[in-house]
Write a protein that holds these residues in place. Structure first.
Motif, PDB file in Angstrom:
ATOM      1  N   ARG A  45      -9.170   9.829 -87.825  1.00 25.44           N
ATOM      2  CA  ARG A  45     -10.232  10.208 -88.759  1.00 25.44           C
ATOM      3  C   ARG A  45      -9.901  11.554 -89.380  1.00 25.44           C
ATOM      4  O   ARG A  45      -9.573  12.510 -88.665  1.00 25.44           O
ATOM      5  N   ASP A  46      -9.989  11.621 -90.708  1.00 31.50           N
ATOM      6  CA  ASP A  46      -9.740  12.907 -91.361  1.00 31.50           C
ATOM      7  C   ASP A  46     -10.996  13.778 -91.269  1.00 31.50           C
ATOM      8  O   ASP A  46     -11.976  13.426 -90.621  1.00 31.50           O
ATOM      9  N   ARG A  47     -10.957  14.911 -91.941  1.00 32.35           N
ATOM     10  CA  ARG A  47     -12.041  15.898 -91.842  1.00 32.35           C
ATOM     11  C   ARG A  47     -13.399  15.293 -92.225  1.00 32.35           C
ATOM     12  O   ARG A  47     -14.424  15.660 -91.677  1.00 32.35           O
ATOM     13  N   ARG A  48     -13.376  14.376 -93.174  1.00 37.06           N
ATOM     14  CA  ARG A  48     -14.645  13.802 -93.641  1.00 37.06           C
ATOM     15  C   ARG A  48     -14.987  12.497 -92.924  1.00 37.06           C
ATOM     16  O   ARG A  48     -15.892  11.779 -93.338  1.00 37.06           O
ATOM     17  N   GLY A  49     -14.222  12.180 -91.881  1.00 35.77           N
ATOM     18  CA  GLY A  49     -14.501  10.949 -91.139  1.00 35.77           C
ATOM     19  C   GLY A  49     -13.828   9.734 -91.741  1.00 35.77           C
ATOM     20  O   GLY A  49     -14.019   8.614 -91.270  1.00 35.77           O
ATOM     21  N   VAL A  52      -5.580  15.408 -82.626  1.00 32.98           N
ATOM     22  CA  VAL A  52      -6.245  15.601 -83.915  1.00 32.98           C
ATOM     23  C   VAL A  52      -7.151  16.825 -83.823  1.00 32.98           C
ATOM     24  O   VAL A  52      -7.981  16.932 -82.920  1.00 32.98           O
ATOM     25  N   ARG A  53      -6.918  17.766 -84.733  1.00 35.50           N
ATOM     26  CA  ARG A  53      -7.786  18.944 -84.830  1.00 35.50           C
ATOM     27  C   ARG A  53      -8.255  19.050 -86.271  1.00 35.50           C
ATOM     28  O   ARG A  53      -7.426  19.119 -87.167  1.00 35.50           O
ATOM     29  N   ASP A  54      -9.577  19.063 -86.446  1.00 33.80           N
ATOM     30  CA  ASP A  54     -10.117  19.225 -87.795  1.00 33.80           C
ATOM     31  C   ASP A  54      -9.580  18.181 -88.767  1.00 33.80           C
ATOM     32  O   ASP A  54      -9.296  18.482 -89.922  1.00 33.80           O
ATOM     33  N   ALA A  66       2.375  18.696 -88.591  1.00 35.55           N
ATOM     34  CA  ALA A  66       0.973  18.435 -88.917  1.00 35.55           C
ATOM     35  C   ALA A  66       0.871  17.423 -90.053  1.00 35.55           C
ATOM     36  O   ALA A  66       1.526  17.577 -91.086  1.00 35.55           O
ATOM     37  N   LEU A  67       0.068  16.404 -89.854  1.00 34.52           N
ATOM     38  CA  LEU A  67      -0.143  15.385 -90.886  1.00 34.52           C
ATOM     39  C   LEU A  67      -1.613  15.380 -91.282  1.00 34.52           C
ATOM     40  O   LEU A  67      -2.483  15.162 -90.439  1.00 34.52           O
ATOM     41  N   ASP A  68      -1.853  15.651 -92.569  1.00 35.28           N
ATOM     42  CA  ASP A  68      -3.253  15.628 -93.011  1.00 35.28           C
ATOM     43  C   ASP A  68      -3.617  14.261 -93.580  1.00 35.28           C
ATOM     44  O   ASP A  68      -4.713  14.052 -94.058  1.00 35.28           O
TER      45      ASP A  68
END
Ligand code: FES
Ligand SMILES: [Fe+2]
Length: 314
Positions: A65-69, A90-92, A103-105
């Protein structure tokens, strides 16, 4: 109350359960586009804060899940030295590789890792693999109509050794219900069989709950090549659906094809108080039971056997 009938005293169904009818329904199903979308998990199994590994048609994937879910999916191997990204942190909303902290966004990175299209329909998580599917891609998966309002969703998964078509063929044989699953079904009657014009089975069946039975009429359709949809069209829980999705996972250690059967039950009821899940639970038990472990295992045994029979044990 369901009268007790000896198992052997049931009306045999082998005359009606014609291979030609099942095969024709399967062929029509296989022509329906999937847009290269594959169900790989229940939505809620992709949780915030930790990655989920999945395998679809031999392709190793990681989902998070990304920052916005939002749902992010991509190759499961780290593009640096190949670590399993499903073991990452996963952080933030950012996925960190455990080995050296890449890091993979979710938008791609310098080493060429690229995300693949993913879709969260609220119940199931899907991924689009165009190289695997080989069909014309669709922007979104084919989601069968689900009941709205106060619906209860449950997702179960079992893994087996056969191809998706074997799972679909099992579901397109409603005649086995009362014989093969006497603990769950009784008084099963196939009312109509699918044709080119009206491609659905209509089945009258009583869901067994111990000595009690809940009679319903259910419709079976195939919204895409790897999905069978059962919808209750009359009786308790009208509008409730059970979606059976068959996803190839890739060859197993024995070389046989692996399949994941992901079944989503979305139940609803017209009775007042349904919104209160606990009060509603007894009413929808028969439906949820369809996903019960025993029924599942037996259907998988059927599908695996079908695979062995048609491939000569290969
Ligand atoms: S293997 Fe992932 S950062 Fe090195
Ligand atoms: Fe079955």
């Amino acid at each position: 109350m369901v009268p007790r009938v000896a198992w052997t005293a049931q009306r045999p169904t082998y005359r009606e359960a014609r291979r030609a009818v099942i095969d024709a329904a399967l062929r029509r199903a296989q022509r329906r586009p999937t847009g290269n979308w594959f169900v790989f998990a229940a939505s809620r199994d992709v949780r915030a804060g930790r990655p989920l590994g999945a395998r679809v048609a031999g392709v190793e994937l990681v989902a998070w899940r990304d920052r916005r879910g939002g749902l992010r999916v991509g190759p499961g191997g780290c593009p640096h030295l190949g670590a399993d990204l499903a073991t990452g942190i996963v952080r933030d909303g950012v996925l960190f590789c455990r080995w050296h902290g890449l890091a993979l966004d979710g938008d791609g990175c310098e080493f060429g890792w690229r995300p693949v299209p993913a879709y969260d329909d609220g119940v199931l998580a899907w991924v689009r693999l165009d190289a695997v599917g080989g069909e014309a891609p669709l922007d979104a998966p084919v989601i069968p109509g689900r009941p709205d309002g106060a619906a209860l969703a449950a997702v179960t998964r079992v893994d087996g050794s056969c191809e998706p078509c074997d799972v679909i063929a099992n579901r397109l044989d409603p005649w086995h219900g009362a014989w093969f699953h006497p603990y769950s079904f009784t008084r099963l009657e196939v009312l109509t069989t699918p044709t080119d014009e009206d491609d659905r089975f209509l089945v009258s069946v009583t869901f067994r709950m111990g000595r009690f039975g809940v009679p319903v009429i259910a419709e079976f359709t195939t919204p895409d090549a790897r999905t069978v949809l059962m919808r209750i069209v009359e009786g308790e829980g009208t509008g409730s659906v059970v979606e059976t999705h068959a996803t190839p996972t890739g060859p197993g250690p024995d070389g046989r094809p692996g399949v994941a059967v992901v079944e989503a039950t979305v139940a609803t009821s017209q009775r007042p108080g349904f919104a209160v899940a606990r009060r509603a639970a007894p009413l929808i038990t028969p439906l949820m039971r369809h996903a019960a472990a025993r029924l599942w295992r037996d259907d998988l045994v059927y599908a695996e056997r079908r695979y062995r029979v048609r491939t000569g044990g290969r």
